[in-house]
Design an enzyme around this catalytic site. Structure first.
Site, short mmCIF file in Angstrom:
data_model
loop_
_atom_site.label_atom_id
_atom_site.label_comp_id
_atom_site.label_asym_id
_atom_site.label_seq_id
_atom_site.Cartn_x
_atom_site.Cartn_y
_atom_site.Cartn_z
N ARG A 21 0.84 -1.20 0.00
CA ARG A 21 0.00 0.00 0.00
C ARG A 21 0.87 1.25 0.00
NH1 ARG A 21 1.38 2.05 4.06
NH2 ARG A 21 0.24 3.92 3.43
N GLY A 22 0.19 2.40 -0.18
CA GLY A 22 0.93 3.66 -0.34
C GLY A 22 1.20 3.81 -1.84
N ALA A 23 0.92 5.02 -2.35
CA ALA A 23 0.95 5.22 -3.80
C ALA A 23 2.29 4.85 -4.45
CB ALA A 23 0.59 6.66 -4.11
N ARG A 64 -6.73 -0.72 -7.36
CA ARG A 64 -7.07 0.42 -6.51
C ARG A 64 -7.37 1.60 -7.41
NH1 ARG A 64 -4.35 1.22 -1.00
NH2 ARG A 64 -6.35 2.26 -0.68
N CYS A 128 -1.57 9.55 8.00
CA CYS A 128 -1.44 8.29 7.26
C CYS A 128 0.02 7.81 7.28
CB CYS A 128 -1.97 8.43 5.84
SG CYS A 128 -2.22 6.86 4.99
N ASP A 197 -1.81 10.80 -3.10
CA ASP A 197 -2.20 9.75 -4.04
C ASP A 197 -2.35 10.34 -5.44
OD1 ASP A 197 -3.01 8.29 -1.40
OD2 ASP A 197 -2.95 6.81 -3.01
N LYS A 208 -5.21 10.35 1.77
CA LYS A 208 -5.96 9.57 2.77
C LYS A 208 -7.10 10.35 3.40
CE LYS A 208 -5.61 6.14 3.47
NZ LYS A 208 -6.50 5.19 2.77
N LYS A 233 2.73 11.28 -9.59
CA LYS A 233 1.45 11.29 -8.85
C LYS A 233 0.52 12.39 -9.37
CE LYS A 233 3.24 8.81 -5.04
NZ LYS A 233 3.96 9.16 -3.82
#
Ligand code: RUB
Length: 311
Positions: A21-23, A64, A128, A197, A208, A233
């Site tokens: 997880r995490g972009a 996702r 986050c 993100d 988040k 991103k």
């Protein structure tokens, strides 16, 4: 031995279930998975290779919905493919290695750029678990700055617990607070530093859930709000007018056993949108920019992305 598709589905499931997880990590995991897949399949010709790789990319893309890092990483890996099977395979693998290497360098560079804005004695609030925001904090700390961090829990998945574990390991004084304590502590905070993100064409931030409330509290308290985001991103789609889809996750993440209730439902959006007016600076690997410059980042850094998009 697993088939190449089974391996790829394993990675897709790890991303969906948030084991990965995490972009940034999602983007790198997708690039590596596509490379492994491309090197392991045995298509009979280029057309079959392209079809199989395209199918694999779609599976990863659908894990996702919000993180543009996934779509941008996949597009960077898939671009400029060769004219025959073996050169296509090779260039895909090279693109994947290149993406991973550049994205790791970007984290380091953002750490250096962002840390210049952190002063000795500062209290930093983070939300986050962002590897890039943490890179800024670590770089400031390693430069000898006496800093303290306030970390939110980040319900419902408690990514804040990952953050405090990392900070503790680095020896950085940290305080854990519940998400709803942000307004109570914000006057003690010198700057908020969060990851991203997605950055949209108008400079807004998708991160988040809870980030936008923190930005609002920071704005009211005149506390600086800094975003750490690699250029991949930034979302080219938003330049074409598309809205960023907000991932809705399972009700059980918020309240296990919710299905026993007859009249209660859970709404569990994983991300929210912070308007650009509440953001002081976005630290990218190409510099610390005002959010209003996001359009230029998309055009200059992801310019190739627009090819074939404007009809
Ligand atoms: C993670 C999250 C992070 C960004 C940036 O959400 O919102 O702040 O992804 O992280 P989730 P990084 O836990 O749902 O994936 O800076 O590591 O890319």
């Amino acid at each position: 031995m697993k088939s190449p598709m089974e391996d790829l589905l394993d990675t897709a499931e790890k991303i969906r279930s948030m084991e990965i997880r995490g972009a940034a990590l999602i983007g790198r995991a997708a690039a590596r998975a596509l490379k492994e897949f491309a090197l392991s399949i045995e298509p009979s010709d280029l057309a079959e290779f392209n079809a199989e790789v395209g199918q694999a990319a779609d599976i990863l893309l659908n894990t996702r919905p919000t993180a543009v890092s996934l779509a941008n990483a996949i597009r960077m890996v898939m671009r400029r493919r060769g004219d025959d099977l073996e050169s296509a395979r090779r260039s895909l693998a090279e693109n994947a290695d290149d993406f991973v290497e550049r994205s790791l360098l970007a984290v380091e560079r953002i750490g250096e750029i962002g840390s210049r804005r952190v002063r000795d004695g500062d209290v930093i609030l983070t939300h986050c678990n962002s590897s890039v925001a943490l890179s800024i904090i670590k770089t400031a700390f390693d430069a000898g700055k006496d800093i303290k961090v306030i970390a939110t829990e980040s319900r419902p998945r408690y990514q804040g617990h990952l953050t405090i574990k990392t900070l503790d390991g680095w020896g950085i004084t940290t305080e854990l607070v519940v998400d709803s304590a942000v307004r109570t502590v914000i006057n003690e905070v010198d700057e908020v530093i969060v990851g991203a993100d997605v950055i949209t064409a108008n400079g807004s931030l998708v991160n988040k859930i809870g980030t936008s409330q923190i930005a609002l509290a920071a704005h009211e308290a005149r506390t600086s709000f800094m975003v750490a985001a690699e250029t991949y991103k930034f979302s080219p789609e938003t330049m074409m007018g598309e809205l960023v889809p907000i991932e809705m996750r399972a009700a059980e993440e918020v309240y296990p056993g919710i299905s026993e209730f007859k009249h209660v439902r859970v709404r569990n959006p994983a991300f929210d949108v912070t308007p650009h007016q509440y953001i002081d600076v976005i630290c990218t690997e190409v510099g610390a920019i005002p959010p209003e410059m996001s359009y230029l980042v998309i055009k200059e850094m992801l310019g190739w992305e627009m090819e074939g998009r404007i009809k």
